[in-house]
Write a protein that holds these residues in place. Sequence first.
Motif, PDB file in Angstrom:
ATOM      1  N   PHE A   1      -5.449   2.355  10.817  1.00  0.00           N
ATOM      2  CA  PHE A   1      -5.186   1.438   9.700  1.00  0.00           C
ATOM      3  C   PHE A   1      -3.690   1.127   9.608  1.00  0.00           C
ATOM      4  CE2 PHE A   1      -4.294   0.389   5.288  1.00  0.00           C
ATOM      5  CZ  PHE A   1      -5.316  -0.491   4.962  1.00  0.00           C
ATOM      6  N   VAL A   2      -2.874   2.171   9.656  1.00  0.00           N
ATOM      7  CA  VAL A   2      -1.420   1.971   9.531  1.00  0.00           C
ATOM      8  C   VAL A   2      -0.897   1.168  10.732  1.00  0.00           C
ATOM      9  CG1 VAL A   2       0.800   3.175   9.598  1.00  0.00           C
ATOM     10  CG2 VAL A   2      -0.986   3.917   8.004  1.00  0.00           C
ATOM     11  N   LEU A   3      -1.418   1.455  11.916  1.00  0.00           N
ATOM     12  CA  LEU A   3      -0.973   0.678  13.080  1.00  0.00           C
ATOM     13  C   LEU A   3      -1.300  -0.801  12.871  1.00  0.00           C
ATOM     14  CD1 LEU A   3       0.311   0.787  15.945  1.00  0.00           C
ATOM     15  CD2 LEU A   3      -2.031   0.783  16.821  1.00  0.00           C
ATOM     16  N   GLY A   4      -2.491  -1.070  12.339  1.00  0.00           N
ATOM     17  CA  GLY A   4      -2.861  -2.458  12.043  1.00  0.00           C
ATOM     18  C   GLY A   4      -1.880  -3.092  11.077  1.00  0.00           C
ATOM     19  N   GLN A   5      -1.489  -2.331  10.049  1.00  0.00           N
ATOM     20  CA  GLN A   5      -0.502  -2.866   9.090  1.00  0.00           C
ATOM     21  C   GLN A   5       0.819  -3.183   9.790  1.00  0.00           C
ATOM     22  OE1 GLN A   5      -0.653   0.575   6.316  1.00  0.00           O
ATOM     23  NE2 GLN A   5      -0.708  -0.962   4.712  1.00  0.00           N
ATOM     24  N   ILE A   6       1.248  -2.256  10.646  1.00  0.00           N
ATOM     25  CA  ILE A   6       2.549  -2.435  11.312  1.00  0.00           C
ATOM     26  C   ILE A   6       2.528  -3.690  12.199  1.00  0.00           C
ATOM     27  CG2 ILE A   6       4.148  -1.453  13.032  1.00  0.00           C
ATOM     28  CD1 ILE A   6       3.417   1.341  11.959  1.00  0.00           C
ATOM     29  N   VAL A   7       1.462  -3.823  12.987  1.00  0.00           N
ATOM     30  CA  VAL A   7       1.411  -4.967  13.917  1.00  0.00           C
ATOM     31  C   VAL A   7       1.376  -6.280  13.135  1.00  0.00           C
ATOM     32  CG1 VAL A   7       0.067  -6.102  15.731  1.00  0.00           C
ATOM     33  CG2 VAL A   7       0.357  -3.608  15.775  1.00  0.00           C
ATOM     34  N   ALA A   8       0.530  -6.334  12.102  1.00  0.00           N
ATOM     35  CA  ALA A   8       0.445  -7.578  11.314  1.00  0.00           C
ATOM     36  C   ALA A   8       1.768  -7.855  10.593  1.00  0.00           C
ATOM     37  CB  ALA A   8      -0.706  -7.482  10.315  1.00  0.00           C
ATOM     38  N   LEU A   9       2.433  -6.797  10.162  1.00  0.00           N
ATOM     39  CA  LEU A   9       3.739  -6.964   9.503  1.00  0.00           C
ATOM     40  C   LEU A   9       4.716  -7.673  10.443  1.00  0.00           C
ATOM     41  CD1 LEU A   9       6.001  -6.333   7.447  1.00  0.00           C
ATOM     42  CD2 LEU A   9       6.101  -4.010   8.370  1.00  0.00           C
TER      43      LEU A   9
ATOM     44  N   TYR B   1       5.795   5.348   6.654  1.00  0.00           N
ATOM     45  CA  TYR B   1       4.345   5.231   6.423  1.00  0.00           C
ATOM     46  C   TYR B   1       3.757   6.640   6.422  1.00  0.00           C
ATOM     47  CZ  TYR B   1       5.236   5.180  11.430  1.00  0.00           C
ATOM     48  OH  TYR B   1       5.745   5.481  12.665  1.00  0.00           O
ATOM     49  N   PRO B   2       2.556   6.790   5.878  1.00  0.00           N
ATOM     50  CA  PRO B   2       2.010   8.146   5.720  1.00  0.00           C
ATOM     51  C   PRO B   2       1.757   8.842   7.062  1.00  0.00           C
ATOM     52  CG  PRO B   2       0.735   6.553   4.434  1.00  0.00           C
ATOM     53  CD  PRO B   2       1.700   5.765   5.255  1.00  0.00           C
ATOM     54  N   LYS B   3       1.140   8.144   7.999  1.00  0.00           N
ATOM     55  CA  LYS B   3       0.746   8.748   9.280  1.00  0.00           C
ATOM     56  C   LYS B   3       0.309   7.612  10.200  1.00  0.00           C
ATOM     57  CE  LYS B   3      -2.420  12.477  10.651  1.00  0.00           C
ATOM     58  NZ  LYS B   3      -3.366  13.457  10.133  1.00  0.00           N
ATOM     59  N   LEU B   4       0.484   7.765  11.484  1.00  0.00           N
ATOM     60  CA  LEU B   4       0.147   6.662  12.400  1.00  0.00           C
ATOM     61  C   LEU B   4      -1.362   6.644  12.665  1.00  0.00           C
ATOM     62  CD1 LEU B   4       1.405   4.291  13.912  1.00  0.00           C
ATOM     63  CD2 LEU B   4       1.684   5.796  15.895  1.00  0.00           C
ATOM     64  N   THR B   5      -2.112   6.193  11.688  1.00  0.00           N
ATOM     65  CA  THR B   5      -3.567   6.056  11.828  1.00  0.00           C
ATOM     66  C   THR B   5      -3.882   4.661  12.371  1.00  0.00           C
ATOM     67  OG1 THR B   5      -3.702   5.145   9.616  1.00  0.00           O
ATOM     68  CG2 THR B   5      -3.953   7.545   9.814  1.00  0.00           C
TER      69      THR B   5
ATOM     70  N   CYS C   1      19.932  -1.433  13.068  1.00  0.00           N
ATOM     71  CA  CYS C   1      18.891  -0.511  13.552  1.00  0.00           C
ATOM     72  C   CYS C   1      17.690  -0.538  12.629  1.00  0.00           C
ATOM     73  CB  CYS C   1      19.435   0.916  13.611  1.00  0.00           C
ATOM     74  SG  CYS C   1      20.708   1.102  14.853  1.00  0.00           S
ATOM     75  N   GLU C   2      16.522  -0.548  13.238  1.00  0.00           N
ATOM     76  CA  GLU C   2      15.280  -0.569  12.461  1.00  0.00           C
ATOM     77  C   GLU C   2      14.531   0.720  12.778  1.00  0.00           C
ATOM     78  OE1 GLU C   2      13.539  -4.537  11.904  1.00  0.00           O
ATOM     79  OE2 GLU C   2      12.006  -3.750  13.238  1.00  0.00           O
ATOM     80  N   PHE C   3      14.547   1.647  11.867  1.00  0.00           N
ATOM     81  CA  PHE C   3      13.875   2.934  12.077  1.00  0.00           C
ATOM     82  C   PHE C   3      12.444   2.851  11.568  1.00  0.00           C
ATOM     83  CE2 PHE C   3      18.405   4.031  11.520  1.00  0.00           C
ATOM     84  CZ  PHE C   3      18.632   4.730  12.687  1.00  0.00           C
ATOM     85  N   LEU C   4      11.559   3.532  12.276  1.00  0.00           N
ATOM     86  CA  LEU C   4      10.177   3.683  11.803  1.00  0.00           C
ATOM     87  C   LEU C   4       9.867   5.171  11.810  1.00  0.00           C
ATOM     88  CD1 LEU C   4      10.043   0.988  13.958  1.00  0.00           C
ATOM     89  CD2 LEU C   4       7.833   0.857  12.847  1.00  0.00           C
ATOM     90  N   VAL C   5       9.212   5.649  10.750  1.00  0.00           N
ATOM     91  CA  VAL C   5       8.937   7.086  10.704  1.00  0.00           C
ATOM     92  C   VAL C   5       7.723   7.372   9.826  1.00  0.00           C
ATOM     93  CG1 VAL C   5      10.524   7.575   8.755  1.00  0.00           C
ATOM     94  CG2 VAL C   5      10.065   9.351  10.455  1.00  0.00           C
ATOM     95  N   ALA C   6       6.940   8.365  10.244  1.00  0.00           N
ATOM     96  CA  ALA C   6       5.744   8.763   9.491  1.00  0.00           C
ATOM     97  C   ALA C   6       6.039   9.995   8.641  1.00  0.00           C
ATOM     98  CB  ALA C   6       4.606   9.080  10.459  1.00  0.00           C
ATOM     99  N   ARG C   7       5.393  10.057   7.474  1.00  0.00           N
ATOM    100  CA  ARG C   7       5.556  11.271   6.661  1.00  0.00           C
ATOM    101  C   ARG C   7       4.895  12.465   7.357  1.00  0.00           C
ATOM    102  NH1 ARG C   7       2.489  10.376   1.935  1.00  0.00           N
ATOM    103  NH2 ARG C   7       4.042   8.985   1.101  1.00  0.00           N
ATOM    104  N   HIS C   8       3.751  12.242   7.984  1.00  0.00           N
ATOM    105  CA  HIS C   8       3.043  13.319   8.672  1.00  0.00           C
ATOM    106  C   HIS C   8       2.830  12.977  10.132  1.00  0.00           C
ATOM    107  CE1 HIS C   8       2.096  15.117   4.816  1.00  0.00           C
ATOM    108  NE2 HIS C   8       1.621  13.956   4.398  1.00  0.00           N
ATOM    109  N   GLY C   9       2.890  13.987  10.979  1.00  0.00           N
ATOM    110  CA  GLY C   9       2.477  13.833  12.359  1.00  0.00           C
ATOM    111  C   GLY C   9       1.000  14.187  12.472  1.00  0.00           C
TER     112      GLY C   9
ATOM    113  N   GLY D   1       0.856  -1.184   0.000  1.00  0.00           N
ATOM    114  CA  GLY D   1       0.000   0.000   0.000  1.00  0.00           C
ATOM    115  C   GLY D   1       0.890   1.232   0.000  1.00  0.00           C
ATOM    116  N   GLU D   2       0.659   2.117   0.946  1.00  0.00           N
ATOM    117  CA  GLU D   2       1.459   3.346   1.007  1.00  0.00           C
ATOM    118  C   GLU D   2       2.663   3.222   1.935  1.00  0.00           C
ATOM    119  OE1 GLU D   2      -0.477   7.260   0.883  1.00  0.00           O
ATOM    120  OE2 GLU D   2      -2.294   6.123   1.265  1.00  0.00           O
ATOM    121  N   MET D   3       2.861   2.033   2.447  1.00  0.00           N
ATOM    122  CA  MET D   3       3.983   1.814   3.374  1.00  0.00           C
ATOM    123  C   MET D   3       5.229   1.422   2.581  1.00  0.00           C
ATOM    124  SD  MET D   3       3.816  -0.821   6.523  1.00  0.00           S
ATOM    125  CE  MET D   3       2.971   0.255   7.638  1.00  0.00           C
TER     126      MET D   3
END
Length: 539
Positions: A473-481, A467-471, A393-401, A44-46
């Motif tokens: 939906f995105v949190l669900g993607q991250i956890v399932a990933l 990822y675009p923003k920690l919504t 190191c595994e960085f995680l970052v959102a495009r928008h806050g 998706g957008e990730m």
Amino acid sequence: MTGGLVMKKIWQALLAHYEGVKHRPILSLFDDTARAELFTARAGEMVFDWSKTNIDADARAMLLALSEASGVAAKRQAMFSGETINETERRAVLHTALRDLEGTVIVGGKNVVAGIVATLERMEAFAADVREGRFTGQGGQITDVVNIGIGGSDLGPAMATLALAPYHDGPRVHYVSNVDGAHITDTLRGLDPATTMVIVASKTFTTIETMINAQTARDWMSKVVKNTDAQFVAVSMAAEKAAAFGIDASRVFGLENWVGGRYSMWGPIGLALMLAVGPTRFREFLAGGRAMDEHFLQADFDHNLPVLLALVGIWHNQICGYATRAVLPYDQRLTRLPAYLQQLEMESNGKRVAMDGSDLTIHSGPVIWGEPGTNGQHAFYQLIHQGTRVVPCEFLVARHGHEPDLAHQHLLLVSNCLAQAEALLRGRSLAEAQAIMETKGLVGDELERQARHRMFPGNRPSTVLAYPKLTPFVLGQIVALYEHRVFVEGVILGINSYDQWGVELGKELALVLQPMLEGKVSSAGKDGSTQMLVDYLKV
Ligand code: F6P
């Protein structure tokens, strides 16, 4: 050649390949101008960028061959379709069914999805009643919810509740896990028992920490509330035990034995999260998880995020020998992600025998640790940059806050994230450090000495998940990933990722030690150290 022999050959080839490239600068791989694109995958957008690792085209091919040879595709199918892949506990592993609300998943000849949807709808009706004031405490509308649980009955929902803070529009939600009385004392302080609801979250309803804290919460509430049971809710497989505790069946939400504790936040263990963000947001979270499931099921391994995260992990841990991995979210609200992943990854893949009981001949999962950036930069990054051990190191970052007024702060956050990954890759050579010292007016031995303290070896691997923003939906993607990453690593290592026998021995010994500390039983027979400590600590 047998499957085992093929695997052995690939492992050996990977180790030999690493010997040949281990001193190569990762930076040199970028001579191929297509590298960043070739070593980036999307769901998706990730975006997952694994180009700043020492994995080249050959290593990539071998790692992919490893995943093919270990049967990831067939085992993935077995997991999703409800086969008994948790062989030591003789259970299916079906947390994916909790977010497959339109699917068909057969367990024991029965489609379990109807039951999953029915439970979700019960949770939603109850959450709406609480949030809209139809379910009340003795003192009126519920203002605070205290989730009492530990491990998988705490870490997932606690992590997610914090992650989704911008979406909170329900009661305040608190989490108590530790048997240390300080935890519940500090949490309950300031709460009104008459408007507080307690969720006792325990798959087994036997976990000692949870049971003691639940009793403490009830005692606290009973000083004010006449019918405390009416303000208690249970999430458990053991309905009869919840009933014995005094919780009415109408407020008991069940879970099935095919959902492991650390994989359970998608169902009733997520009730506290649902109370905080509401049923609609919770469904968005489930949809994000489902979207990642579909990606995992459909994408080629070469572009499949869970597979690639797992293969990068295997490369760093089993091939390069890096024993730990830092998880570094540049997202304050993912503060609890490293703790959540510690259970998810280390309880799942911290094993010493293969599925058939034979000793592992390779190391199992790495130690996971981390803190959010930029806090970590002012704490342990010194070691990451200049210590003698390499920490991938595994960085995680959102495009928008979520704070449009503070967009400039977000850009500063992002620039720090990218800067750290770049510094790890590039380092600073001795010559560069010497030049800097010269500009400061140093000469001779002193220049040399100071420059050596200021050089960075670089050539340290990192990945970025953006990822675009920690919504929700995105949190669900991250956890399932991350769940699927654990699965793939487990399959490649040949272990059972879904049991956790390693937590049992300490629990058993604690039960023996408690009466010794109470002075009721002699500690004779214990080792000298334990006896000495019992003597010191007993009351
Ligand atoms: O001790 C480990 C463990 O069994 C975890 O796997 C689990 O998530 C946790 O305890 C809590 O268990 P329960 O939900 O049954 O209280």
